[in-house]
Design a protein around this motif. Sequence first.
Motif, PDB file in Angstrom:
ATOM      1  N   SER A  18       0.847  -1.197   0.000  1.00 51.68           N
ATOM      2  CA  SER A  18       0.000   0.000   0.000  1.00 51.68           C
ATOM      3  C   SER A  18       0.883   1.248   0.000  1.00 51.68           C
ATOM      4  CB  SER A  18      -0.906   0.006   1.227  1.00 51.68           C
ATOM      5  OG  SER A  18      -0.165   0.310   2.389  1.00 51.68           O
ATOM      6  N   GLY A  19       0.303   2.360  -0.447  1.00 52.98           N
ATOM      7  CA  GLY A  19       1.037   3.620  -0.454  1.00 52.98           C
ATOM      8  C   GLY A  19       1.493   4.006   0.936  1.00 52.98           C
ATOM      9  N   LYS A  20       0.625   3.781   1.922  1.00 58.12           N
ATOM     10  CA  LYS A  20       0.965   4.122   3.308  1.00 58.12           C
ATOM     11  C   LYS A  20       2.170   3.315   3.775  1.00 58.12           C
ATOM     12  CE  LYS A  20      -1.129   4.329   7.903  1.00 58.12           C
ATOM     13  NZ  LYS A  20      -2.319   4.065   8.697  1.00 58.12           N
ATOM     14  N   GLU A  21       2.168   2.020   3.481  1.00 56.78           N
ATOM     15  CA  GLU A  21       3.290   1.166   3.879  1.00 56.78           C
ATOM     16  C   GLU A  21       4.562   1.554   3.145  1.00 56.78           C
ATOM     17  OE1 GLU A  21       3.726  -1.291   6.246  1.00 56.78           O
ATOM     18  OE2 GLU A  21       1.859  -0.386   6.934  1.00 56.78           O
ATOM     19  N   ARG A  22       4.429   1.886   1.853  1.00 55.33           N
ATOM     20  CA  ARG A  22       5.600   2.286   1.066  1.00 55.33           C
ATOM     21  C   ARG A  22       6.198   3.578   1.618  1.00 55.33           C
ATOM     22  NH1 ARG A  22       3.295   2.735  -3.522  1.00 55.33           N
ATOM     23  NH2 ARG A  22       3.038   4.983  -3.389  1.00 55.33           N
ATOM     24  N   ARG A  23       5.352   4.545   1.954  1.00 54.26           N
ATOM     25  CA  ARG A  23       5.856   5.806   2.519  1.00 54.26           C
ATOM     26  C   ARG A  23       6.560   5.557   3.848  1.00 54.26           C
ATOM     27  NH1 ARG A  23       1.350   7.313  -0.198  1.00 54.26           N
ATOM     28  NH2 ARG A  23      -0.074   7.177   1.566  1.00 54.26           N
ATOM     29  N   LYS A  24       6.002   4.665   4.651  1.00 54.69           N
ATOM     30  CA  LYS A  24       6.638   4.305   5.922  1.00 54.69           C
ATOM     31  C   LYS A  24       8.021   3.688   5.657  1.00 54.69           C
ATOM     32  CE  LYS A  24       5.601   1.553  10.037  1.00 54.69           C
ATOM     33  NZ  LYS A  24       4.654   0.612  10.630  1.00 54.69           N
TER      34      LYS A  24
END
Length: 194
Positions: A18-24
């Motif tokens: 997910s985008g959120k996981e990738r940003r993290k």
Amino acid sequence: MEKKITGKESLELEKNISGKERRKQILELIRQSVVPLSGAKLGQLTGVSRQVVVQDIALLRTEGHEIISTARGYILPAEEKCVSRKFKVYHTDERMEEELDTIVDLGGAVQDVMVNHRTYGKVSAELQIRSRRDVQNFLEQIRSGKSMPLLRITSGYHFHTVNAESEEIMDEIEEALKAKGFLADVLPYEKEEL
């Protein structure tokens, strides 16, 4: 020789995270790096294009992360080069000072507080408590009666994101919170909070 990721492979990788996981993941890569990381390198490490990394960096900045762009890549200011951990804790109003002092005395900074209310959903507030002086200022605001602690709407249960300079310091904080009876069991539906 480094393998280049094709457009098709990149799309497949993007679907798997997910985008959120990738940003993290991007933030953690920058945080742990001793040298600046270019958008292309971050893209390669996370399986997306440089353009996606640029967009992710912009989103991370809107979340308050002070990511600095240099000619050689992205870096974080020294104070952001730390580790973070979320703790689920429980206590009454009377033990709020003890809990916060325990964290800051061991070198932690309380970034925020979050409650997971069954009706209102997730409610959070930035705290940025780094010292006993910050603890006292926070408590003065609460005692003034202008507002009440979020923990009251969930019968004392809440989460804190805590930052520290190392995993060792974070482990000491966790052990101290546990020894003082502050740590609470994480429920299955709350696992995503950690």
